[in-house]
Design a protein around this motif. Structure first.
Motif, PDB file in Angstrom:
ATOM      1  N   ASN A 162      -2.056   1.702  14.922  1.00  0.00           N
ATOM      2  CA  ASN A 162      -3.316   1.375  14.268  1.00  0.00           C
ATOM      3  C   ASN A 162      -3.874   0.101  14.892  1.00  0.00           C
ATOM      4  O   ASN A 162      -3.106  -0.811  15.231  1.00  0.00           O
ATOM      5  CB  ASN A 162      -3.130   1.108  12.768  1.00  0.00           C
ATOM      6  N   LEU A 163      -5.200   0.029  14.983  1.00  0.00           N
ATOM      7  CA  LEU A 163      -5.875  -1.180  15.438  1.00  0.00           C
ATOM      8  C   LEU A 163      -6.911  -1.600  14.409  1.00  0.00           C
ATOM      9  O   LEU A 163      -7.583  -0.754  13.815  1.00  0.00           O
ATOM     10  CB  LEU A 163      -6.600  -0.948  16.771  1.00  0.00           C
TER      11      LEU A 163
ATOM     12  N   ALA B 122       0.831  -1.203   0.000  1.00  0.00           N
ATOM     13  CA  ALA B 122       0.000   0.000   0.000  1.00  0.00           C
ATOM     14  C   ALA B 122       0.869   1.257   0.000  1.00  0.00           C
ATOM     15  O   ALA B 122       0.564   2.226  -0.712  1.00  0.00           O
ATOM     16  CB  ALA B 122      -0.930  -0.014   1.212  1.00  0.00           C
ATOM     17  N   ARG B 123       1.940   1.258   0.768  1.00  0.00           N
ATOM     18  CA  ARG B 123       2.838   2.415   0.797  1.00  0.00           C
ATOM     19  C   ARG B 123       3.477   2.637  -0.572  1.00  0.00           C
ATOM     20  O   ARG B 123       3.624   3.778  -1.019  1.00  0.00           O
ATOM     21  CB  ARG B 123       3.916   2.218   1.861  1.00  0.00           C
TER      22      ARG B 123
ATOM     23  N   ILE C 114      -0.377   4.666   7.851  1.00  0.00           N
ATOM     24  CA  ILE C 114       0.323   3.728   6.971  1.00  0.00           C
ATOM     25  C   ILE C 114       1.155   4.478   5.935  1.00  0.00           C
ATOM     26  O   ILE C 114       2.280   4.069   5.605  1.00  0.00           O
ATOM     27  CB  ILE C 114      -0.691   2.777   6.300  1.00  0.00           C
ATOM     28  N   MET C 115       0.645   5.591   5.422  1.00  0.00           N
ATOM     29  CA  MET C 115       1.327   6.311   4.357  1.00  0.00           C
ATOM     30  C   MET C 115       2.329   7.337   4.871  1.00  0.00           C
ATOM     31  O   MET C 115       3.031   7.971   4.076  1.00  0.00           O
ATOM     32  CB  MET C 115       0.288   7.002   3.464  1.00  0.00           C
ATOM     33  N   ASN C 116       2.426   7.511   6.162  1.00  0.00           N
ATOM     34  CA  ASN C 116       3.349   8.498   6.738  1.00  0.00           C
ATOM     35  C   ASN C 116       4.794   8.064   6.489  1.00  0.00           C
ATOM     36  O   ASN C 116       5.275   7.086   7.073  1.00  0.00           O
ATOM     37  CB  ASN C 116       3.081   8.639   8.234  1.00  0.00           C
ATOM     38  N   ALA C 117       5.511   8.792   5.650  1.00  0.00           N
ATOM     39  CA  ALA C 117       6.882   8.421   5.287  1.00  0.00           C
ATOM     40  C   ALA C 117       7.848   8.570   6.453  1.00  0.00           C
ATOM     41  O   ALA C 117       8.966   8.034   6.402  1.00  0.00           O
ATOM     42  CB  ALA C 117       7.351   9.265   4.103  1.00  0.00           C
ATOM     43  N   ASP C 118       7.441   9.297   7.502  1.00  0.00           N
ATOM     44  CA  ASP C 118       8.307   9.418   8.679  1.00  0.00           C
ATOM     45  C   ASP C 118       8.337   8.151   9.504  1.00  0.00           C
ATOM     46  O   ASP C 118       9.224   7.959  10.328  1.00  0.00           O
ATOM     47  CB  ASP C 118       7.843  10.585   9.555  1.00  0.00           C
TER      48      ASP C 118
END
Length: 368
Positions: A311-312, A242-243, A336-340
């Motif tokens: 996340n849950l 997904a990323r 999920i998409m947070n690049a950090d």
């Protein structure tokens, strides 16, 4: 009452129903209060809640006095665990506002007097009450020092843990949020404080590792069922897919992000939280012992860089479905998409007797 959630930890997966209180093999016998106890709950209260350190103050009089404890609706001095139930009859505001919800000033309150049968930690919960509660605890009488205050531990319920000396007295106050009122259910339980002495320290019928209080000491997150570990590896693969694809999380566009690697200690924290939720039948970022994800991560040895997050998901038997559900929920998607976030721990647990059966936790970190 808090309704918003930070993007670092969204509340629950899309379309999942929040689960109520932990299930017990045997419910404590209730004390039922008739007309004249409980009451109309008054003024609106701001959201949020804080847990304050447990105190050791208070008095040791054999019975509540007419002045120090004249706010009390019911006395609880029996063996715990015990449940106090009120039908919501009218009382006044005999105690004053909760420190974590100042607008409860003027609100009617339900007050229980409690004398600790032994020295230790005691958990107080309003799970099962019919309205949105604010719970606060005082030692030293009705106007004594506040040692705990909580709003919104789980959905509309409140929970607090206090440390008391043997025989120490406290008043437990249940207020209503935003003028709400209804039937009160107050449960008082102890905590197993020794996990290898062969004794039932808190009187709940379970000793040592059979008691969920000993969960963290008895459960080994490094010794996990192979099929559960396989599901965690699959979740990592689907999450990184997904990323790599990039995503729209509500109105926010995210470019493709580099893959995350599995961190051993973040994985331990995720496993233990999933297992705890499955065993005790709840679905929340806050553990039943009051800890949040950052505290659980530190407890197992994670010391990676910021940011951290969680996340849950629950109810999905397969990792692919769990990740799909998370990506369809904007807050989870942003995590999920947070690049950090460069490292992650995946934790899966299953318990067929729990409401959701399948529990998934993702604990994120900025570095190993």
């Amino acid at each position: 009452m808090n309704t918003g959630k930070s993007t670092l930890f969204a509340a629950c997966c899309l379309n999942l129903v929040m689960i109520g209180c932990a299930l017990e093999d045997e419910d404590p016998s209730p004390i039922v209060i008739g007309d004249g106890a409980g009451g109309e709950m008054g003024s609106p209260a701001p959201g949020g809640g804080v847990m304050e350190p447990g105190g050791t103050g208070g008095t040791n009089a054999p019975n509540p006095g007419p002045t120090v404890f004249d706010c009390v609706d019911v006395e609880v001095t029996d063996t715990i665990p015990v449940v106090v139930e009120s039908d919501g009859g009218s009382t006044g505001d005999d105690v004053g506002p909760a420190s974590c919800a100042a607008s409860t000033r003027g609100s009617a309150d339900f007050v229980a007097f409690f004398r600790a049968p032994y020295a230790g930690d005691f958990t107080l919960s309003t799970v099962g009450s019919s309205f949105d509660t604010v719970l606060h605890v005082r030692v030293g009488g009705c106007t004594g020092r506040t040692v705990a205050c909580n709003d919104d531990f789980m959905a509309m319920a409140s929970q607090a843990t206090v440390t008391l000396a043997a025989g120490q007295e406290a008043v437990i106050v249940v207020d209503g949020f935003n003028g709400m009122s209804g039937a009160v259910r107050l449960e008082i339980s102890g905590k197993e404080d020794a996990c290898a002495d062969g004794e039932d320290n808190d009187g709940d019928g379970n000793a040592d590792c059979e008691d969920t209080d000993c969960f963290l000491l008895c459960e080994d997150p490094a010794d996990w069922p192979a099929d559960w570990a396989d599901k965690e590896d699959e979740m990592l693969a689907y999450t990184n897919e997904a990323r790599a694809a990039g995503a729209m999380c509500a109105q926010d566009r995210f470019d493709p992000a580099p893959p995350m690697t599995m961190n051993q200690f973040a994985r331990y924290a995720a496993r233990l939280h999933s297992r705890d939720m499955a065993m005790q039948n709840y679905f929340e970022h806050m553990s039943l012992d009051g800890r949040m994800f950052d505290q659980r991560m530190r407890a197992v040895g994670f010391d990676g860089g910021q940011p951290w997050g969680e996340n849950l998901a629950g109810g999905q038997p397969d990792a692919a479905d769990a990740v799909t559900g998370l990506m369809n929920s904007p807050g989870h998607c942003r995590n999920i998409m947070n690049a950090d976030f460069r490292v992650v721990g995946m934790g899966y647990a299953f318990d067929r007797s729990s409401s959701l059966k399948h529990y998934w936790t993702q604990n994120f970190g900025g570095s190993d």
